[in-house]
Design a protein around this motif. Structure first.
Motif, PDB file in Angstrom:
ATOM      1  N   ALA A 306       0.848  -1.193   0.000  1.00  0.00           N
ATOM      2  CA  ALA A 306       0.000   0.000   0.000  1.00  0.00           C
ATOM      3  C   ALA A 306       0.886   1.246   0.000  1.00  0.00           C
ATOM      4  O   ALA A 306       2.090   1.185   0.272  1.00  0.00           O
ATOM      5  CB  ALA A 306      -0.911  -0.007   1.213  1.00  0.00           C
ATOM      6  N   THR A 307       0.310   2.389  -0.276  1.00  0.00           N
ATOM      7  CA  THR A 307       1.073   3.635  -0.360  1.00  0.00           C
ATOM      8  C   THR A 307       1.880   3.866   0.916  1.00  0.00           C
ATOM      9  O   THR A 307       1.327   3.871   2.019  1.00  0.00           O
ATOM     10  CB  THR A 307       0.133   4.818  -0.595  1.00  0.00           C
ATOM     11  OG1 THR A 307      -0.627   4.577  -1.789  1.00  0.00           O
ATOM     12  CG2 THR A 307       0.919   6.105  -0.748  1.00  0.00           C
ATOM     13  N   GLY A 328       1.050   1.640  -3.708  1.00  0.00           N
ATOM     14  CA  GLY A 328      -0.401   1.534  -3.679  1.00  0.00           C
ATOM     15  C   GLY A 328      -1.029   1.381  -5.054  1.00  0.00           C
ATOM     16  O   GLY A 328      -2.106   1.910  -5.310  1.00  0.00           O
ATOM     17  N   CYS A 334      -2.550  -3.328  -4.597  1.00  0.00           N
ATOM     18  CA  CYS A 334      -1.559  -2.804  -3.628  1.00  0.00           C
ATOM     19  C   CYS A 334      -0.627  -3.925  -3.165  1.00  0.00           C
ATOM     20  O   CYS A 334      -0.440  -4.157  -1.968  1.00  0.00           O
ATOM     21  CB  CYS A 334      -2.256  -2.159  -2.428  1.00  0.00           C
ATOM     22  SG  CYS A 334      -3.320  -0.773  -2.868  1.00  0.00           S
TER      23      CYS A 334
END
Length: 409
Positions: A306-307, A328, A334
């Motif tokens: 994920a980011t 992400g 993700c």
């Protein structure tokens, strides 16, 4: 690098008497063999797959489901897609040490780690984990066993074994390493999962899914893709058990890391641990939201990216590994690869290579160089540099690690 190949599994779905079903398979590499593609098509034709199946650059044929695949499901879970090494994953921490502080001869450090952390099938002689770790695990496990007493017959000396295996390595591709990063900082990195009991839980529920053969969503193209439908008692029981095994795997790595640090401290001047530490699964299932739906995401040999989320992508023994930060990317759900990925089976590697080959390919690394670990030779794995080049849309590299010591089971 962006998606390099998209296959629509619907194109030949009629072969399996399942016309009209099949989601795209989005693959982040061209290095994939035909058998893995056929295995992925079977998954993509299941009626409860959400959006598409994502395939990471380390992809290769697996048991039940393809290693390196990310499978989003609605109202169902496939136990064989999670597999039997439930919660297998990585843990890494940066030490307040410089490479110049490493001794010239690392054999004593490897020996001390191997004395502190049982490897292979071995377990601790006494329980090492604290009561604060064991008690909540024990309470939850008793609830699971009450509903599925057959689990207890699958593991010898059940209660003692699962507790004494907390803080142990296992075998196969599991490892403990000392590494040096691009700034000459020293790291400890390790790879392990939920040990014997996690294997029992995976095996038990895979067989239960085959036995029950739930068909709420229609035909299943392969018995290894037998699933539990949400709303059934077995679904709820599996979710409870798989989450237990994932938590156990996390605690196993945490406990093992403490033991490794205890083993190496006498060999170095006093040091502190950096805040840079990562503990992540790469064989697991959890609920997430993707493309507007709440789904169960099974990562079979893939990590969450994920980011800004940190992860670990190890190479093989003798090659580089990476601490990465996720971007992400929605097309990968993700996710990113969990390693280099095998390019040949263990049996083929043993036929092709010798201990001399292993010694040459692990030159400069303190590790086992005998026939017992020839199947882990770097040449049995894909090129980690190419694997990383294929996922620049998924992660950015934060640290590049090179091992100087490796403990194998």
């Amino acid at each position: 690098m962006a998606i390099q190949m998209t296959i629509n599994a619907r194109d030949d779905a009629q072969i399996l008497d399942n016309p009209g079903y099949g989601v795209p398979i989005k693959i982040f590499t061209t290095d994939i063999d035909a058998d893995a593609i056929e295995q992925l098509k079977k998954v993509a034709r299941l009626q409860f797959i959400h959006s598409h199946v994502a395939v990471m650059p380390d992809v290769h044929l697996g048991i039940g489901a393809t290693v390196g695949s990310v499978i989003p499901t609605k109202n169902a879970i496939i136990p064989a897609a999670v597999g039997v090494d439930i919660g297998c994953g990585m843990n890494a921490v940066r030490l307040g040490l410089n490479a110049s502080q490493l001794p010239d001869d690392l054999r004593r450090i490897r020996s001390d780690i191997e004395r502190k952390v049982p490897v292979g099938f071995a377990l601790h002689k006494q329980v090492k984990a604290k009561a604060s770790t064991l008690s909540p695990l024990d309470k939850r496990l008793n609830t699971i066993i009450a509903k599925h007493p057959g689990l207890k017959r699958m593991l010898k000396n059940f209660d003692q074994t699962w507790q004494k295996q907390l803080g142990t390595l296992g075998g196969g591709n599991h490892f403990i390493e000392l590494c040096v990063d691009e700034q000459a900082q020293v790291w400890v990195m390790l790879h392990s999962g939920s040990r014997g009991l996690g294997n029992c839980i995976g095996t038990y529920f895979i067989e239960l899914a085959k036995k029950e053969a739930q068909h709420r969503f229609g035909h299943v193209p392969d018995k290894d893709l037998s699933y539990f439908a949400e709303g059934s008692a077995s679904f709820d029981d599996y979710v409870e058990a798989v989450h237990w095994a994932q938590d156990y795997a996390y605690e196993n790595r945490r406990e093992m890391m403490q033991l490794v640090l205890e083993a190496i401290r006498p060999h170095f001047p006093p040091f502190q641990l950096s805040k840079e530490a990562v503990n992540c699964h790469h064989n697991y299932v959890q609920q997430e939201q993707h493309f507007g739906e709440n789904v169960f995401v099974t990562r079979k040999g893939a990590i969450r990216a994920a980011t800004d989320e940190l992860g670990i992508i190890p190479g093989s023994m003798g090659t580089k590994s990476y601490i990465v930060r996720g971007k992400g990317n929605p097309e990968s759900f993700c996710s990113c690869s969990h390693g280099a990925g095998r390019k040949m089976s263990r049996s083929k590697a043993k036929r092709l290579f010798t201990p001399d080959d292993l010694s040459l390919q692990t030159q400069g690394i303190e590790c086992r160089k005998d026939g017992g670990v020839v199947d882990e030779i770097p040449a049995a794995y894909k090129d980690i540099d190419q694997v990383m080049a294929n996922q620049t849309d998924l992660v950015e590299v934060v640290h590049t690690l090179k091992q100087v010591l490796c403990v194998k089971g």
